[in-house]
Design an enzyme around this catalytic site. Structure first.
Site, mmCIF file in Angstrom:
data_model
loop_
_atom_site.group_PDB
_atom_site.id
_atom_site.type_symbol
_atom_site.label_atom_id
_atom_site.label_comp_id
_atom_site.label_asym_id
_atom_site.label_seq_id
_atom_site.Cartn_x
_atom_site.Cartn_y
_atom_site.Cartn_z
ATOM 1 N N GLN A 148 2.355 10.370 3.198
ATOM 2 C CA GLN A 148 3.598 9.267 3.611
ATOM 3 C C GLN A 148 4.481 9.474 4.633
ATOM 4 O O GLN A 148 4.840 10.546 5.164
ATOM 5 C CB GLN A 148 4.044 9.710 1.695
ATOM 6 C CG GLN A 148 5.123 8.340 1.921
ATOM 7 C CD GLN A 148 5.632 8.306 0.686
ATOM 8 O OE1 GLN A 148 7.323 9.209 0.734
ATOM 9 N NE2 GLN A 148 5.468 7.495 -0.494
ATOM 10 N N SER A 173 10.428 4.464 1.618
ATOM 11 C CA SER A 173 8.980 4.907 2.097
ATOM 12 C C SER A 173 8.453 3.377 2.695
ATOM 13 O O SER A 173 8.888 2.635 2.907
ATOM 14 C CB SER A 173 7.704 5.108 0.703
ATOM 15 O OG SER A 173 8.695 6.056 0.345
ATOM 16 N N ASP A 214 4.753 8.555 -5.899
ATOM 17 C CA ASP A 214 5.641 8.602 -4.799
ATOM 18 C C ASP A 214 6.840 9.191 -5.325
ATOM 19 O O ASP A 214 8.568 9.161 -4.372
ATOM 20 C CB ASP A 214 5.564 7.157 -4.687
ATOM 21 C CG ASP A 214 6.993 6.659 -3.746
ATOM 22 O OD1 ASP A 214 7.317 7.246 -2.553
ATOM 23 O OD2 ASP A 214 7.409 5.275 -4.142
#
Length: 287
Positions: free
Chosen positions: A267, A217, A197
């Site tokens: 993502q 995110s 991430d």
């Protein structure tokens, strides 16, 4: 910063119910990699050792509170001979902040094999260690490197990046966990879930370096392809093929130093413009 082994440790509080720890943070919301990593650890606690996680798909539903622990509820969706499926819900104050499905596959299966070639990148040792100059950095960059001081993150400079002309936005990052980790592949997998991430949504900003935006995110999907070590150098090859409507799609391929493709990530993130600069500049690229 706490050690990654402590961050990823979860406590069993009842059948298929686990609690992750809360850790001091300069961020306004819980780091998404922490929530995903703890959720994955909780899921693995309910799976037989002959199965290894091969994919996860998660949604960040609400911003977590860094100073409060999250509880993870695991649903045993399927237990098959070759595949096992778990669904995990992360909860704070009675509200779901994260939802994830994880799939596990037996480790002794066999089939066809191929992979992409690792793209060119300068050796990580030739790039500056940002930790050494973190004190000279300002704004989010300083918070970023202070928050993750246990991770060695080296972004390939634009003038050393070999780009593909058909790609809209590209970035490459070498990263690793600084401290030696035990020979437990599950720990390395969950550590990479945490690390994945980091910086990925930032690849969408490479095409808009002077634009302030509110970033977070929204979802995160990951596939684990081959064994690796998270305390050895890994190259994160990142692209953002599209951005629009205040959302950016990003993709990443992760290679070890030997050129083996060990994981893939996709993502989508919020990239909203038109917000006050004071908000945009302090909101981190991943939630």
């Amino acid at each position: 910063m706490a050690d990654i082994e402590e961050i990823l440790s979860v406590e069993r509080i009842d059948a298929d119910i686990y609690r992750g720890g809360a850790f001091a943070s300069a961020l306004r919301r819980t780091f998404g990699g922490q929530v995903a990593g703890q959720a994955l650890v909780a899921a693995t606690q309910t799976v037989a050792p002959e199965f290894a996680v091969h994919s996860l798909h998660g949604y960040f539903l609400r911003p977590g509170k860094p100073d409060q622990p999250a509880v993870f509820l695991v649903d045993r969706i399927r237990d098959g001979r070759s595949f096992v499926t778990r669904r995990v819900t992360g909860v704070q104050n009675g509200e779901a902040i994260f939802s994830m499905s994880a799939s596990f596959h037996i480790t002794d299966d066999h089939g066809i094999e191929h992979q992409d070639v690792m793209p060119p990148a300068p050796d990580p040792e030739s790039l500056p260690d940002q930790k050494e100059k973190a004190e000279q950095l300002k704004g989010y960059a300083r918070v970023f490197y202070a928050e993750w001081e246990n991770f060695d993150i080296r972004i390939v400079p634009r003038d050393q990046l070999v780009t593909h002309e058909s790609f809209a936005a590209q970035q490459r990052v070498w990263f690793r966990y600084r401290k030696p980790l035990p020979d437990d592949q599950l720990l390395h997998v969950c550590t990479l879930a945490y690390m994945s991430d980091m910086t990925l949504l930032g690849s969408s900003k490479t095409a808009h370096p002077d634009v302030d935006s509110q970033n977070a995110s929204l979802d995160h999907a990951m596939w684990f392809l081959r064994p690796f070590r998270a305390d050895d150098w890994l190259l994160y090859d990142q692209t953002s093929p599209s951005a629009g409507g205040a959302r950016a799609l990003t993709q990443g391929r992760i290679f070890d130093r030997a050129g083996r493709m060990v994981a893939a990530v996709t993502q989508e993130g919020l990239t909203r413009t038109g917000v006050p600069t004071s908000i945009a500049s302090v909101t981190r690229p991943a939630t």
